[in-house]
Write an enzyme that holds these catalytic residues in place. Structure first.
Site, PDB file in Angstrom:
ATOM      1  N   LEU A  11      -7.136  -0.882  13.263  1.00  0.00           N
ATOM      2  CA  LEU A  11      -6.389   0.209  13.905  1.00  0.00           C
ATOM      3  C   LEU A  11      -4.954  -0.182  14.239  1.00  0.00           C
ATOM      4  CD1 LEU A  11      -8.848   1.787  16.525  1.00  0.00           C
ATOM      5  CD2 LEU A  11      -8.174   2.690  14.298  1.00  0.00           C
ATOM      6  N   SER A  12      -4.587  -1.441  14.051  1.00  0.00           N
ATOM      7  CA  SER A  12      -3.304  -1.938  14.534  1.00  0.00           C
ATOM      8  C   SER A  12      -2.140  -1.621  13.602  1.00  0.00           C
ATOM      9  CB  SER A  12      -3.389  -3.460  14.710  1.00  0.00           C
ATOM     10  OG  SER A  12      -2.114  -4.021  14.871  1.00  0.00           O
ATOM     11  N   PRO A  13      -1.100  -0.942  14.106  1.00  0.00           N
ATOM     12  CA  PRO A  13       0.064  -0.677  13.253  1.00  0.00           C
ATOM     13  C   PRO A  13       0.814  -1.955  12.888  1.00  0.00           C
ATOM     14  CG  PRO A  13       0.562  -0.067  15.521  1.00  0.00           C
ATOM     15  CD  PRO A  13      -0.911  -0.391  15.466  1.00  0.00           C
ATOM     16  N   THR A  15      -0.571  -4.829  12.331  1.00  0.00           N
ATOM     17  CA  THR A  15      -1.316  -5.440  11.235  1.00  0.00           C
ATOM     18  C   THR A  15      -0.992  -4.738   9.923  1.00  0.00           C
ATOM     19  OG1 THR A  15      -3.065  -6.041  12.783  1.00  0.00           O
ATOM     20  CG2 THR A  15      -3.623  -6.113  10.452  1.00  0.00           C
ATOM     21  N   TYR A  16      -0.831  -3.416   9.980  1.00  0.00           N
ATOM     22  CA  TYR A  16      -0.402  -2.684   8.786  1.00  0.00           C
ATOM     23  C   TYR A  16       0.940  -3.215   8.294  1.00  0.00           C
ATOM     24  CZ  TYR A  16       2.084   0.945   6.223  1.00  0.00           C
ATOM     25  OH  TYR A  16       2.863   1.609   5.299  1.00  0.00           O
TER      26      TYR A  16
END
Length: 205
Positions: A11-13, A15-16
């Site tokens: 869910l982490s932006p 990490t994206y």
């Protein structure tokens, strides 16, 4: 062979925005990556973090600006307020865990590509990563059996819970978080990847 233990939330932006840079760094230095998707909200609860919904508006405004700045710098599209966020991260995490287990047994497939495809689905494609069809498409696009969506549920659920405990034991408190297994050197955030690269280069020197 050096090993990077990679703790992250689907869910982490941030990490994206890490994209597949960790995989590129690992390939450059002949290092292995072990993937540990986890429940980030539970990690915050256990390590003194604050869930986004409970943060002061000042922090959330700054977060949105930083995400937009980094997306421009990296040339990566992002919607800082995606339609399907937050959603249930467990199904996509289970699939990643099952894909890693399958690869350990000889299956082929691109784990880094799978993780990024799932993250991109939320932050750039307005898709719900809790839906089986979205996860199946990411698996198949990266060389894995789409059936892992259902067949990997047991091993996924069991390992997902262990990953949270392991993260707390290893000093993890956010996502993405990288640990060099041999030295226990820790790197938090996609903006620390250059330091991870340098550490691996120094270890190989």
């Amino acid at each position: 062979m050096a090993r990077i233990d990679y703790f992250f939330s689907t869910l982490s932006p941030w990490t994206y925005l890490a994209g597949t840079r960790a995989e590129e760094i690992a390939a450059r230095h002949g290092a292995e990556i072990r993937y540990h998707p986890l429940d980030l909200m539970a990690l915050f609860d256990r390590t003194g973090g604050t869930r986004p919904a409970e943060r002061h508006p000042n922090r959330m405004v700054y977060r949105g600006q930083e995400l937009a700045r980094w997306s421009r710098l990296l040339g990566m599209a992002i919607n800082v307020a995606p339609r399907h966020w937050p959603t249930n991260p467990a199904p996509s995490s289970y699939a990643i865990i099952a894909a890693q287990a399958a690869r350990d047994k000889g299956a082929t497939g691109d784990l880094g590509g799978l993780c990024h495809a799932i993250l991109r689905a939320t932050w750039a494609e307005e898709k719900d990563i809790a839906e089986d069809d979205v996860i199946r498409a990411a698996l198949e696009a990266n060389g894995f059996d789409g059936g892992l969506v259902s067949s990997g549920l047991f091993i996924g659920a069991e390992t997902y819970a262990r990953n949270l405990d392991l993260a707390v034991e290893r000093g993890v408190f956010g996502s993405p978080f990288y640990i060099l297994a041999e030295t226990d050197e820790r790197f938090w955030g996609q903006d620390r990847l250059a330091l991870l690269d340098a550490a691996l280069a120094g270890a190989a020197a």
